[in-house]
Motif scaffolding. Structure first.
Motif, PDB file in Angstrom:
ATOM      1  N   GLU A   1      71.722  55.850  25.814  1.00  0.00           N
ATOM      2  CA  GLU A   1      70.340  55.519  26.601  1.00  0.00           C
ATOM      3  C   GLU A   1      70.496  54.074  26.833  1.00  0.00           C
ATOM      4  OE1 GLU A   1      65.833  55.145  25.814  1.00  0.00           O
ATOM      5  OE2 GLU A   1      66.887  57.077  25.350  1.00  0.00           O
ATOM      6  N   MET A   2      70.330  53.440  27.831  1.00  0.00           N
ATOM      7  CA  MET A   2      70.655  51.784  28.225  1.00  0.00           C
ATOM      8  C   MET A   2      69.263  51.521  28.303  1.00  0.00           C
ATOM      9  SD  MET A   2      73.507  52.089  31.001  1.00  0.00           S
ATOM     10  CE  MET A   2      73.921  50.371  31.270  1.00  0.00           C
ATOM     11  N   ARG A   3      68.185  51.938  28.945  1.00  0.00           N
ATOM     12  CA  ARG A   3      66.861  51.477  29.092  1.00  0.00           C
ATOM     13  C   ARG A   3      66.159  52.561  29.060  1.00  0.00           C
ATOM     14  NH1 ARG A   3      69.998  47.798  30.708  1.00  0.00           N
ATOM     15  NH2 ARG A   3      69.720  45.874  30.445  1.00  0.00           N
ATOM     16  N   ARG A   4      64.739  52.464  28.755  1.00  0.00           N
ATOM     17  CA  ARG A   4      63.643  53.473  29.198  1.00  0.00           C
ATOM     18  C   ARG A   4      62.580  52.627  29.662  1.00  0.00           C
ATOM     19  NH1 ARG A   4      62.124  58.455  26.361  1.00  0.00           N
ATOM     20  NH2 ARG A   4      64.253  58.276  25.381  1.00  0.00           N
ATOM     21  N   LEU A   5      62.336  53.318  31.023  1.00  0.00           N
ATOM     22  CA  LEU A   5      61.144  52.636  31.901  1.00  0.00           C
ATOM     23  C   LEU A   5      60.192  53.602  31.866  1.00  0.00           C
ATOM     24  CD1 LEU A   5      64.194  52.538  33.282  1.00  0.00           C
ATOM     25  CD2 LEU A   5      62.843  51.145  34.844  1.00  0.00           C
ATOM     26  N   GLU A   6      58.889  52.854  31.611  1.00  0.00           N
ATOM     27  CA  GLU A   6      57.597  53.713  31.503  1.00  0.00           C
ATOM     28  C   GLU A   6      56.605  52.820  32.394  1.00  0.00           C
ATOM     29  OE1 GLU A   6      56.216  54.379  27.337  1.00  0.00           O
ATOM     30  OE2 GLU A   6      58.230  54.721  26.855  1.00  0.00           O
ATOM     31  N   GLY A   7      55.694  53.539  33.163  1.00  0.00           N
ATOM     32  CA  GLY A   7      54.838  53.035  34.003  1.00  0.00           C
ATOM     33  C   GLY A   7      54.080  53.890  34.903  1.00  0.00           C
ATOM     34  N   HIS A   8      54.682  55.076  35.022  1.00  0.00           N
ATOM     35  CA  HIS A   8      54.090  56.013  35.904  1.00  0.00           C
ATOM     36  C   HIS A   8      52.860  56.763  35.115  1.00  0.00           C
ATOM     37  CE1 HIS A   8      56.425  56.088  39.455  1.00  0.00           C
ATOM     38  NE2 HIS A   8      57.490  56.227  38.601  1.00  0.00           N
ATOM     39  N   MET A   9      51.917  57.470  35.703  1.00  0.00           N
ATOM     40  CA  MET A   9      50.692  57.967  35.217  1.00  0.00           C
ATOM     41  C   MET A   9      50.953  59.468  35.331  1.00  0.00           C
ATOM     42  SD  MET A   9      49.030  55.722  33.973  1.00  0.00           S
ATOM     43  CE  MET A   9      47.633  56.414  33.150  1.00  0.00           C
ATOM     44  N   GLY A  10      51.906  59.842  35.972  1.00  0.00           N
ATOM     45  CA  GLY A  10      52.086  61.299  36.087  1.00  0.00           C
ATOM     46  C   GLY A  10      53.848  61.667  36.294  1.00  0.00           C
ATOM     47  N   ALA A  11      54.111  62.925  36.632  1.00  0.00           N
ATOM     48  CA  ALA A  11      55.591  63.211  36.672  1.00  0.00           C
ATOM     49  C   ALA A  11      56.472  62.462  37.748  1.00  0.00           C
ATOM     50  CB  ALA A  11      55.434  64.739  37.077  1.00  0.00           C
ATOM     51  N   VAL A  12      57.663  62.232  37.623  1.00  0.00           N
ATOM     52  CA  VAL A  12      58.392  61.396  38.524  1.00  0.00           C
ATOM     53  C   VAL A  12      58.867  62.628  39.750  1.00  0.00           C
ATOM     54  CG1 VAL A  12      60.713  60.478  38.962  1.00  0.00           C
ATOM     55  CG2 VAL A  12      59.152  59.759  36.763  1.00  0.00           C
ATOM     56  N   LEU A  13      58.572  62.346  40.802  1.00  0.00           N
ATOM     57  CA  LEU A  13      58.980  63.444  41.938  1.00  0.00           C
ATOM     58  C   LEU A  13      59.796  62.749  42.787  1.00  0.00           C
ATOM     59  CD1 LEU A  13      55.157  64.370  42.899  1.00  0.00           C
ATOM     60  CD2 LEU A  13      56.831  65.575  41.142  1.00  0.00           C
ATOM     61  N   CYS A  14      60.170  61.668  42.735  1.00  0.00           N
ATOM     62  CA  CYS A  14      61.258  61.150  43.601  1.00  0.00           C
ATOM     63  C   CYS A  14      61.747  59.843  42.900  1.00  0.00           C
ATOM     64  CB  CYS A  14      60.660  60.893  44.946  1.00  0.00           C
ATOM     65  SG  CYS A  14      59.734  61.886  45.929  1.00  0.00           S
ATOM     66  N   LEU A  15      63.113  59.583  43.122  1.00  0.00           N
ATOM     67  CA  LEU A  15      63.738  58.232  42.880  1.00  0.00           C
ATOM     68  C   LEU A  15      64.933  58.068  43.569  1.00  0.00           C
ATOM     69  CD1 LEU A  15      66.303  58.435  40.533  1.00  0.00           C
ATOM     70  CD2 LEU A  15      64.466  59.268  39.066  1.00  0.00           C
ATOM     71  N   GLU A  16      65.264  56.737  43.743  1.00  0.00           N
ATOM     72  CA  GLU A  16      66.280  56.147  44.273  1.00  0.00           C
ATOM     73  C   GLU A  16      66.709  55.110  43.402  1.00  0.00           C
ATOM     74  OE1 GLU A  16      68.477  57.249  46.548  1.00  0.00           O
ATOM     75  OE2 GLU A  16      67.302  59.021  47.056  1.00  0.00           O
ATOM     76  N   ALA A  17      67.774  54.529  43.529  1.00  0.00           N
ATOM     77  CA  ALA A  17      68.192  53.306  42.837  1.00  0.00           C
ATOM     78  C   ALA A  17      69.150  52.504  43.776  1.00  0.00           C
ATOM     79  CB  ALA A  17      68.827  53.640  41.670  1.00  0.00           C
ATOM     80  N   GLN A  18      68.948  51.168  43.689  1.00  0.00           N
ATOM     81  CA  GLN A  18      69.925  50.299  44.460  1.00  0.00           C
ATOM     82  C   GLN A  18      70.949  49.954  43.394  1.00  0.00           C
ATOM     83  OE1 GLN A  18      68.597  46.786  46.242  1.00  0.00           O
ATOM     84  NE2 GLN A  18      70.446  45.991  46.696  1.00  0.00           N
ATOM     85  N   TRP A  19      72.015  50.325  43.350  1.00  0.00           N
ATOM     86  CA  TRP A  19      73.179  50.098  42.314  1.00  0.00           C
ATOM     87  C   TRP A  19      73.995  48.870  42.473  1.00  0.00           C
ATOM     88  CZ3 TRP A  19      71.736  52.939  38.365  1.00  0.00           C
ATOM     89  CH2 TRP A  19      71.288  54.051  38.336  1.00  0.00           C
ATOM     90  N   ASN A  20      73.932  48.619  43.590  1.00  0.00           N
ATOM     91  CA  ASN A  20      74.973  47.139  43.908  1.00  0.00           C
ATOM     92  C   ASN A  20      74.150  46.174  44.569  1.00  0.00           C
ATOM     93  OD1 ASN A  20      74.491  48.561  46.228  1.00  0.00           O
ATOM     94  ND2 ASN A  20      76.527  48.608  47.135  1.00  0.00           N
ATOM     95  N   ALA A  21      73.467  45.111  43.575  1.00  0.00           N
ATOM     96  CA  ALA A  21      72.751  44.435  44.139  1.00  0.00           C
ATOM     97  C   ALA A  21      73.573  42.942  44.198  1.00  0.00           C
ATOM     98  CB  ALA A  21      71.560  44.023  43.020  1.00  0.00           C
TER      99      ALA A  21
END
Length: 128
Positions: free
Chosen positions: A108-128
């Motif tokens: 595990e590299m990082r744990r992100l918290e901030g949503h009040m409910g279930a994660v229904l969608c996610l996308e990431a920009q990998w090459n910044a």
């Protein structure tokens, strides 16, 4: 040609298909309680799955076998986004947490918290 597909179901299985003749290449018992997310890299012949059993699994598409399993989520894994080239995956859980993983080590590299409910969608920009 080699047209293939991977699908998963609530029963916990992952099915590898040959699309030209609609045949099943392999059917694996993958997760306890169901598979909720898949990410596939056809170039490296690997897939990721996440499910009700709170595990993230890496699959070899040629051998139709599990390569490794990551544990760390505290709820079912609902969504995945993978950076196959850099060897990272971001998984989102029903409890609102996201975890960034290193695919090579399973760490595990990082744990992100901030949503009040279930994660229904996610996308990431990998090459910044």
């Amino acid at each position: 040609t080699n047209l293939r597909a991977v699908s998963a179901c609530r029963g916990g299985s992952i099915v590898f298909w040959h699309l030209e003749d609609a045949s099943v290449l392999a059917k694996l018992a993958a997760h306890i309680g169901g598979v909720l997310s898949l990410a596939v890299d056809w170039a490296t012949q690997r897939a990721l799955s996440g499910g009700y059993d709170q595990t993230l699994r890496v699959w070899d598409l040629e051998q139709h076998s599990e390569q490794c399993r990551f544990a760390g989520h505290r709820s079912r894994i609902q969504r995945l986004a993978a950076d196959w080239r850099a060897g990272r995956v971001l998984s989102g859980g029903a409890n609102g947490q996201l975890i960034l993983w290193d695919l090579a080590s399973g760490r595990e590299m990082r744990r992100l918290e901030g949503h009040m409910g279930a994660v229904l969608c996610l996308e990431a920009q990998w090459n910044a």
